[in-house]
Scaffold this motif. Structure first.
Motif, PDB file in Angstrom:
ATOM      1  N   LEU A 261       3.018  -0.487  -2.488  1.00  0.00           N
ATOM      2  CA  LEU A 261       3.499  -1.867  -2.409  1.00  0.00           C
ATOM      3  C   LEU A 261       2.814  -2.630  -1.284  1.00  0.00           C
ATOM      4  O   LEU A 261       2.467  -3.806  -1.427  1.00  0.00           O
ATOM      5  N   ALA A 262       2.636  -1.952  -0.152  1.00  0.00           N
ATOM      6  CA  ALA A 262       1.982  -2.614   0.977  1.00  0.00           C
ATOM      7  C   ALA A 262       0.536  -2.968   0.662  1.00  0.00           C
ATOM      8  O   ALA A 262       0.012  -3.983   1.130  1.00  0.00           O
ATOM      9  N   VAL A 263      -0.110  -2.145  -0.167  1.00  0.00           N
ATOM     10  CA  VAL A 263      -1.500  -2.407  -0.524  1.00  0.00           C
ATOM     11  C   VAL A 263      -1.601  -3.501  -1.580  1.00  0.00           C
ATOM     12  O   VAL A 263      -2.467  -4.379  -1.510  1.00  0.00           O
ATOM     13  N   VAL A 264      -0.687  -3.495  -2.555  1.00  0.00           N
ATOM     14  CA  VAL A 264      -0.820  -4.376  -3.716  1.00  0.00           C
ATOM     15  C   VAL A 264      -0.122  -5.720  -3.512  1.00  0.00           C
ATOM     16  O   VAL A 264      -0.628  -6.764  -3.926  1.00  0.00           O
ATOM     17  N   ALA A 265       1.044  -5.716  -2.869  1.00  0.00           N
ATOM     18  CA  ALA A 265       1.875  -6.922  -2.839  1.00  0.00           C
ATOM     19  C   ALA A 265       1.188  -8.124  -2.188  1.00  0.00           C
ATOM     20  O   ALA A 265       1.152  -9.211  -2.798  1.00  0.00           O
TER      21      ALA A 265
END
Length: 688
Positions: free
Chosen positions: A80-84
């Motif tokens: 999530l931290a990479v994509v969001a």
């Protein structure tokens, strides 16, 4: 300052600057610079995404470790931290572009629709990402059933939201299977030696852009805007350009280049990590990207020349390119440096290349680049674009989705249920269970094949009418993946056989109906269709098929078709037991068709493929693989652990594979019948 804050400030600042700059240009020159704004927005989104991946990922993972995040939760939070952040930024940047597009009248979307599209994009990216992260965590904890359920849910959410965005953008290809435009495209295909499968027209809602493109599978797509904005000669030239792409196999070549490039980017760092300096892993993808753009531009020059060889008028091709650029608010000329970052050369350079090659008037062509001459006659919009059609592209797309869903659920569920019930405990009973699972899966295939289509078609039109599917062919063919081309109703009046549908309407007297017979359809369970051979007053004639839209009981054994055959034969014999003409013509299935004059049945060309086209190896392999994935997923969810050490695993795979092979065997064995010859009496009558 944390890297995340720096990235956010810079990326948001660039996006806002791009939007404000567009507004400033509009105030200064009185025109909205949509093309330049969209191009800059694309570069800003791309650079923001790449910078986030290259710079921020190590910091995010390090932050997760320093904050004491449990190792079991690291995959989901890390993903999530990479994509969001980049996904949210791309969506917000898209909203700014949509605002400029509305000012430039390039889109019919409201601000609310644009916001809905952005939310769907964000949710469609983040929700499956979180589910995949949770699936990874469950796998690491050896909770395989939970991991599989999460993965399946992620796939389902992705498909549902992708379909939602598809509908929002209006990207529903409409197959054009007859008409002047279709005939012209297929004539170009024959000249180019391309086995064209289908012509599609795509009505656009998100951005009103005129474009044409060739895709894999030898298909050509046009936008509805293009047909209304270009003359016939210019459309023909653009179509010749796309046919040249197919002749050169450019779509296939580009796909291979993309697959090889992505594979190299993924595998090379793992294989050569200690042999190549780190800066190479940044420079190589960038260099490869610009090399691909250069190859694409060279391909466009070559395709322009090939289009002229196929008969395109070079002047019409230049004017078509100019009008396409005007509709997209794209400049006619741009600098060499800017062109390095684009897939297509400037319109001016393409035009001057054609001028030099074919000795056109350079002065006149340069003047036409800035002020093209008035538009000539255009092609008529295909009737298939009429959204009021009941048996239209939207219905067909929904029907094919229901069939695909039924194929991926019913047979795996049937086979898996039998495997689970059998238990595979008794070695003697194991062969019986295998046979039972095979039969259950095969019956599920038959249910999908014989139940979904008639039940879906039965919902269309007035139940009081005799609804039939029309196929203008002497044998079974595929018309846009279905065995019928048109849906309407047939009525036996005192002296006429009348058909009224959405594609065509016609009437035949007793003398015109020369022969009627029943043809058995392909498949293990008997079905059939009625064939009618007709002959007009001037000697012209043909054969068409009538497939009564009945319930499953009427379809099996061809009962409905045989009943219609008996009625038509009785009518041909002079029976007066016929249905009178309708008092109110508007009660018919195709209300607009009643106003049309009733002539002969269709003799024009209609695009179709043989039934064996459904047995294309790539399609069969993909369907088989999806069936196995569905079966394994269901087996894991009900407790039949999918491990090779369990006998049920292999038996389930074998039973489903055998059932699928049995299901497609009749199609593999099917051979198209030749058109029956006219009876000697008819030939003698014509000669006389």
């Amino acid at each position: 300052m944390p890297p995340f804050v720096v990235w956010l400030v810079v990326a948001a600042g660039l996006a806002l600057w791009n939007h404000r700059f567009a507004l400033a240009v509009e105030r200064r020159v009185g025109a909205v610079p949509f093309f330049a704004t969209a191009q800059r927005a694309g570069w800003i989104s791309g650079l923001a995404f790449m910078s986030w991946l290259m710079i921020t990922i190590p910091g995010v993972m390090r932050m997760l470790m320093q904050r004491g995040i449990p190792d079991s939760h690291a995959p989901s939070l890390g993903l999530l931290a990479v994509v969001a952040p980049p996904v949210v930024f791309v969506a917000l940047n898209g909203l700014l572009v949509q605002a400029v597009a509305r000012r430039a009248r390039m889109t019919a979307w409201s601000a609310r629709e644009a916001l809905e599209d952005a939310i769907t994009l964000v949710v469609g990216a983040l929700c499956p990402t979180a589910l995949i992260g949770l699936a990874i965590e469950a796998t690491r904890a050896y909770r395989l059933r939970a991991a599989l359920l999460l993965a399946v849910t992620a796939i389902a959410v992705t498909l549902v939201l992708a379909l939602r965005r598809h509908r929002l953008h209006g990207l529903l290809p409409h197959a054009v299977m007859s008409g002047e435009l279709r005939d012209r495209v297929f004539a170009l295909a024959a000249l180019a030696g391309v086995k064209l499968q289908q012509l599609h027209v795509v009505p656009l809602r998100s951005f009103r852009i005129a474009n044409a493109f060739a895709v894999q599978g030898d298909r050509v797509m046009l936008t509805d805007v293009l047909l209304g904005a270009l003359s016939r000669e210019e459309v023909d030239a653009v179509l010749a350009h796309e046919m040249a792409h197919l002749k050169r196999r450019d779509p296939d070549r580009l796909q291979r280049v993309m697959v090889i490039g992505i594979t190299a980017l993924v595998m090379a760092p793992m294989l050569l990590r200690d042999l190549v300096p780190g800066w190479v892993w940044i420079a190589a993808p960038i260099g490869g990207f610009f090399a691909l753009l250069a190859h694409h531009r060279a391909m466009e020059y070559a395709t322009d020349a090939e289009a002229v060889k196929l008969g395109a008028d070079p002047r019409a091709l230049i004017l078509g390119l100019v009008r396409l650029g005007q509709l997209a608010q794209m400049p006619v000329r741009w600098s060499r440096w800017l062109e390095l970052a684009l897939t297509h050369p400037s319109t001016e350079r393409r035009a001057m290349r054609l001028v030099a090659s074919y000795r056109l008037d350079a002065g006149a062509m340069r003047a036409a680049l800035d002020a093209p001459p008035p538009l000539g006659p255009c092609y008529e919009m295909p009737a298939v674009l009429d959204e009021r059609r009941a048996f239209g592209p939207a219905f067909k797309r929904g029907l094919m989705q229901r069939i695909s869903l039924g194929l991926l659920l019913a047979p795996p569920l049937a086979a898996t249920t039998v495997v689970a019930v059998a238990g595979w405990l008794d070695p003697v009973a194991r062969p019986i269970g295998f046979v039972a699972a095979t039969i259950a899966a095969w019956l599920a295939f038959q249910w999908v094949a014989h139940a979904i289509v008639p039940r879906s078609l039965a919902r269309l039109g007035d139940p009081a009418e005799r609804r039939v599917g029309l196929s203008p062919s002497h044998t079974y063919r595929l018309f846009d993946e279905l065995s019928i081309w048109d849906l309407g109703c047939v009525r036996l009046e005192q002296d006429r056989l009348v058909y009224r549908g959405e594609e065509t309407s016609f009437a035949l007297t007793r003398e015109h109906v020369r022969e009627v017979w029943f043809e058995r359809g392909p498949g293990w369970i008997p079905t059939g269709v009625l064939r009618v051979r007709w002959e007009g007053s001037e000697g012209a004639g043909g054969i068409f098929g009538l497939d009564p839209i009945a319930g499953v009981g009427g379809r099996l054994g061809g009962r409905a078709a045989r009943a219609l055959l008996a009625e038509i034969e009785a009518w041909r014999g002079g029976s007066t037991d016929v249905v009178p003409p309708p008092a109110d013509a508007t009660s018919n299935t195709a209300a607009s068709a009643h106003a049309a004059p009733l002539g002969d049945p269709p003799r024009f060309a209609v695009t179709s493929q043989p039934l064996r086209a459904a047995l294309e190896p790539r399609r069969l392999a993909m369907t088989w693989l999806l069936l196995l994935i569905a079966a394994v997923s269901l087996a894991a969810l009900i407790g039949l652990t999918p491990l090779p050490t369990r006998p049920g695993w292999l038996d389930l795979i074998a039973a489903l594979t055998l059932a699928y092979a049995l299901h497609v065997a009749p199609l593999a064995a099917w051979r198209e019948t030749a058109a029956p010859e006219a009876p000697a009496s008819d030939a003698a009558r014509r000669a006389a």
